[in-house]
Design an enzyme around this catalytic site. Structure first.
Site, PDB file in Angstrom:
ATOM      1  N   CYS A 175      38.387  16.088   0.694  1.00 40.77           N
ATOM      2  CA  CYS A 175      39.039  17.416   0.893  1.00 40.77           C
ATOM      3  C   CYS A 175      40.261  17.780  -0.111  1.00 40.77           C
ATOM      4  O   CYS A 175      40.660  18.819   0.004  1.00 40.77           O
ATOM      5  CB  CYS A 175      39.978  17.459   2.068  1.00 40.77           C
ATOM      6  SG  CYS A 175      38.797  16.787   3.489  1.00 40.77           S
ATOM      7  N   THR A 281      41.626   6.687   6.656  1.00 39.91           N
ATOM      8  CA  THR A 281      41.443   7.838   7.262  1.00 39.91           C
ATOM      9  C   THR A 281      42.851   8.405   7.928  1.00 39.91           C
ATOM     10  O   THR A 281      43.053   9.385   8.196  1.00 39.91           O
ATOM     11  CB  THR A 281      40.463   7.875   8.380  1.00 39.91           C
ATOM     12  OG1 THR A 281      40.661   6.664   9.323  1.00 39.91           O
ATOM     13  CG2 THR A 281      39.060   7.767   7.936  1.00 39.91           C
ATOM     14  N   HIS A 312      47.768  22.048   4.310  1.00 32.94           N
ATOM     15  CA  HIS A 312      46.339  21.720   4.499  1.00 32.94           C
ATOM     16  C   HIS A 312      45.969  22.086   6.071  1.00 32.94           C
ATOM     17  O   HIS A 312      44.795  22.535   6.275  1.00 32.94           O
ATOM     18  CB  HIS A 312      46.240  20.163   4.378  1.00 32.94           C
ATOM     19  CG  HIS A 312      44.887  19.484   4.334  1.00 32.94           C
ATOM     20  ND1 HIS A 312      43.949  20.159   3.366  1.00 32.94           N
ATOM     21  CD2 HIS A 312      44.241  18.483   4.838  1.00 32.94           C
ATOM     22  CE1 HIS A 312      42.793  19.318   3.610  1.00 32.94           C
ATOM     23  NE2 HIS A 312      43.057  18.432   4.386  1.00 32.94           N
ATOM     24  N   THR A 316      44.059  18.660  13.336  1.00 32.79           N
ATOM     25  CA  THR A 316      44.049  17.334  13.763  1.00 32.79           C
ATOM     26  C   THR A 316      45.302  16.575  14.366  1.00 32.79           C
ATOM     27  O   THR A 316      46.190  16.873  13.697  1.00 32.79           O
ATOM     28  CB  THR A 316      43.368  16.271  12.764  1.00 32.79           C
ATOM     29  OG1 THR A 316      44.110  16.121  11.650  1.00 32.79           O
ATOM     30  CG2 THR A 316      41.742  16.692  12.502  1.00 32.79           C
ATOM     31  N   ALA A 318      46.932  13.868  14.205  1.00 30.49           N
ATOM     32  CA  ALA A 318      47.513  12.780  13.295  1.00 30.49           C
ATOM     33  C   ALA A 318      47.847  13.570  11.934  1.00 30.49           C
ATOM     34  O   ALA A 318      49.039  13.692  11.655  1.00 30.49           O
ATOM     35  CB  ALA A 318      46.757  11.515  12.864  1.00 30.49           C
ATOM     36  N   GLU A 323      51.622  15.623   7.699  1.00 31.47           N
ATOM     37  CA  GLU A 323      51.793  16.681   6.793  1.00 31.47           C
ATOM     38  C   GLU A 323      53.023  17.554   6.921  1.00 31.47           C
ATOM     39  O   GLU A 323      53.775  17.469   6.315  1.00 31.47           O
ATOM     40  CB  GLU A 323      50.558  17.635   6.919  1.00 31.47           C
ATOM     41  CG  GLU A 323      50.886  18.844   5.657  1.00 31.47           C
ATOM     42  CD  GLU A 323      49.854  19.773   5.804  1.00 31.47           C
ATOM     43  OE1 GLU A 323      49.756  20.770   5.025  1.00 31.47           O
ATOM     44  OE2 GLU A 323      48.780  19.572   6.553  1.00 31.47           O
ATOM     45  N   LYS A 341      42.853  27.369   7.271  1.00 31.53           N
ATOM     46  CA  LYS A 341      41.837  27.061   8.049  1.00 31.53           C
ATOM     47  C   LYS A 341      41.886  27.533   9.188  1.00 31.53           C
ATOM     48  O   LYS A 341      40.635  27.328  10.156  1.00 31.53           O
ATOM     49  CB  LYS A 341      41.955  25.273   8.009  1.00 31.53           C
ATOM     50  CG  LYS A 341      41.733  24.762   6.596  1.00 31.53           C
ATOM     51  CD  LYS A 341      41.898  23.467   6.724  1.00 31.53           C
ATOM     52  CE  LYS A 341      41.768  22.337   5.412  1.00 31.53           C
ATOM     53  NZ  LYS A 341      42.882  22.937   4.525  1.00 31.53           N
ATOM     54  N   HIS A 346      37.656  24.128   8.048  1.00 28.16           N
ATOM     55  CA  HIS A 346      37.698  23.150   6.919  1.00 28.16           C
ATOM     56  C   HIS A 346      36.670  23.328   5.864  1.00 28.16           C
ATOM     57  O   HIS A 346      35.435  22.678   6.368  1.00 28.16           O
ATOM     58  CB  HIS A 346      37.996  21.973   7.424  1.00 28.16           C
ATOM     59  CG  HIS A 346      38.341  20.822   6.355  1.00 28.16           C
ATOM     60  ND1 HIS A 346      38.509  20.800   4.970  1.00 28.16           N
ATOM     61  CD2 HIS A 346      39.132  19.751   6.765  1.00 28.16           C
ATOM     62  CE1 HIS A 346      39.086  20.053   4.559  1.00 28.16           C
ATOM     63  NE2 HIS A 346      39.484  19.024   5.414  1.00 28.16           N
ATOM     64  N   PHE A 406      40.417  12.028   2.954  1.00 26.97           N
ATOM     65  CA  PHE A 406      39.857  10.625   3.352  1.00 26.97           C
ATOM     66  C   PHE A 406      40.177   9.762   2.154  1.00 26.97           C
ATOM     67  O   PHE A 406      39.825  10.418   1.103  1.00 26.97           O
ATOM     68  CB  PHE A 406      38.634  10.693   3.906  1.00 26.97           C
ATOM     69  CG  PHE A 406      38.639  10.884   5.584  1.00 26.97           C
ATOM     70  CD1 PHE A 406      39.625  11.296   6.197  1.00 26.97           C
ATOM     71  CD2 PHE A 406      37.328  11.090   6.125  1.00 26.97           C
ATOM     72  CE1 PHE A 406      39.649  11.588   7.472  1.00 26.97           C
ATOM     73  CE2 PHE A 406      37.329  11.340   7.419  1.00 26.97           C
ATOM     74  CZ  PHE A 406      38.447  11.707   7.983  1.00 26.97           C
TER      75      PHE A 406
END
Length: 420
Positions: A175, A281, A312, A316, A318, A323, A341, A346, A406
């Protein structure tokens, strides 16, 4: 006008950009769609055959791809073709195409390079390669099969298509592929190694991408209401949506750009990248913050001078928390922030460049889009100024665009408004 920075390095500017996503093929179309406050997420009926996969949502690029001479694209799968279209538009907007569609001879002299990436090559060709293992049959493998599926397929194919003979940098970092390409291209020019760089990222939409995130419990699953997904930063967010597209920027030494009379969209003011070194991850807020600070330090400014952050913002659980906590720790104030996004999902390897190009244009319009579907902020998210509901007028000289991947890869780009 000075063409060098206080640190003695050359100033680097963006003189062209091209994109293709569900938002549109150019800034005018994308701007109108951003102002509609409606996302482009759809229900993928074709995915109903995949048992055990929860999500059916995605954001494909649905326009028909134009034709090119077969000899010039025979080694290109869909992902490379997407990158080619975005790059064609970038060269056109940079004023680097003549009436015959050719780029200047100067760009073949070894001083023009390319930095480009994607998560992987084209899936159809990957399947053809593996048919040898699954079916004991090599009939599907030809001289171009590996070229289409190799990780560096976009960078390699573009370099050949345009006869670029400078530095080639393949940024296949998931990403952050698109954002690292911009950063490394900027460094190649600022250090004097290159005069011009083609930088970007692309990704074709494939069901296994959605399945991989689905297996991690990280995909949005409100399949009956595509318009409500994804919802970055919201307390009720349930995951990300996979998108498709490509983005390309033309980066250029500022003196070179001014001499040829190029339109300058922005200056690349700062770049920071690092890795977490902790988990493949799970994001690390501390090292994410360090990447942002690296970009600020490189730009030679304070965080107070940055008026907007393009997050970003994957939606999600987490990722959003890590972030935004990292961003809040660096800015120490509620800086305006939103996630592209929420409109197009994404786009993986493409997102870093697509989002950077949109951020540059929003800076020049002094208008920034909101995060769609954000109604109830997750209290675990950082104390920031989340743009929601409608867009916002912000006149700022500096903007930041951040991406995380990732492998614990973190990137931050800072762009400066240029008035010439």
């Amino acid at each position: 006008m000075t063409f060098t920075r206080p640190d003695g390095k050359r100033r680097v500017v963006v003189t062209g950009g091209g994109m293709l996503t569900a938002l549109g093929d150019d800034w005018t179309e994308a701007f109108a769609n951003l102002k509609s406050y409606k996302n482009k997420i759809v229900y993928m009926k074709d995915w109903d055959v995949y048992e055990g996969m929860n999500t059916r949502l995605a954001c494909p690029y649905t326009k028909e791809l134009p034709s090119f001479p077969r000899k010039k694209i025979r080694g290109m799968g869909r992902v490379a073709l997407l990158s080619l279209l975005a790059t064609e538009r970038a060269f056109e907007s940079a004023g680097l195409k003549d009436e015959n569609g050719e780029i200047p001879e100067e760009l073949h002299n070894g001083r023009t390079g390319i930095a480009y990436g994607s998560c992987m090559g084209s899936m159809d060709s990957i399947l053809d390669m593996f048919s040898m293992i699954t079916d004991n049959d090599v009939s599907k493998i030809n001289s171009q099969t590996y070229i289409k599926c190799m990780p560096q397929t976009c960078a390699a194919n573009l370099s050949v298509y345009y006869s670029l003979r400078g530095r080639i940098i393949t940024t296949n970092t998931a990403c952050t592929s698109g954002s690292q390409s911009i950063g490394y291209a900027y460094e190649a020019i600022s250090s004097g190694i290159q005069d011009l760089m083609v930088a970007g990222g692309a990704e074709e939409l494939i069901p296994p991408d959605a399945a991989a995130f689905d297996a991690m419990g990280a995909t949005a699953y409100d399949n009956a209401h595509p318009e409500c997904e994804p919802k970055p930063f919201d307390s009720k967010r349930d995951g990300l949506v996979i998108g498709e597209g490509a983005g390309t920027l033309i980066l250029e030494d500022m003196e070179h750009a001014v001499k040829r009379g190029a339109k300058i969209y922005a200056e690349v003011a700062g770049f920071g990248t690092n890795c977490d070194g902790t988990h493949i991850t799970n994001p690390n807020s501390e090292t994410m913050a360090q990447a942002l600070q690296l970009a600020i330090n490189d730009a030679g400014i304070s965080a107070d001078q940055i008026g907007y952050v393009n997050a970003h913002g994957t939606s999600t659980s987490a990722g959003d928390v890590a972030e935004t906590q990292a961003t809040a720790s660096v800015f120490k104030r509620p800086v305006p922030i939103s996630s592209t996004k929420s409109y197009i999902g994404h786009t993986l390897g493409a997102c870093g460049c697509v989002e950077a190009w949109l951020t540059i244009n929003m800076m020049n319009e002094a208008w920034f889009h909101p995060t769609l579907n954000l109604t109830d902020l997750d209290e675990k998210c950082g104390a920031l100024d989340y743009i929601k509901g409608e867009g916002r007028q912000i006149d700022t000289e500096y903007v930041m665009s951040n991406n995380f991947a990732f492998g614990g890869v973190n990137t931050s780009l800072i762009f400066k408004k240029v008035n010439i």
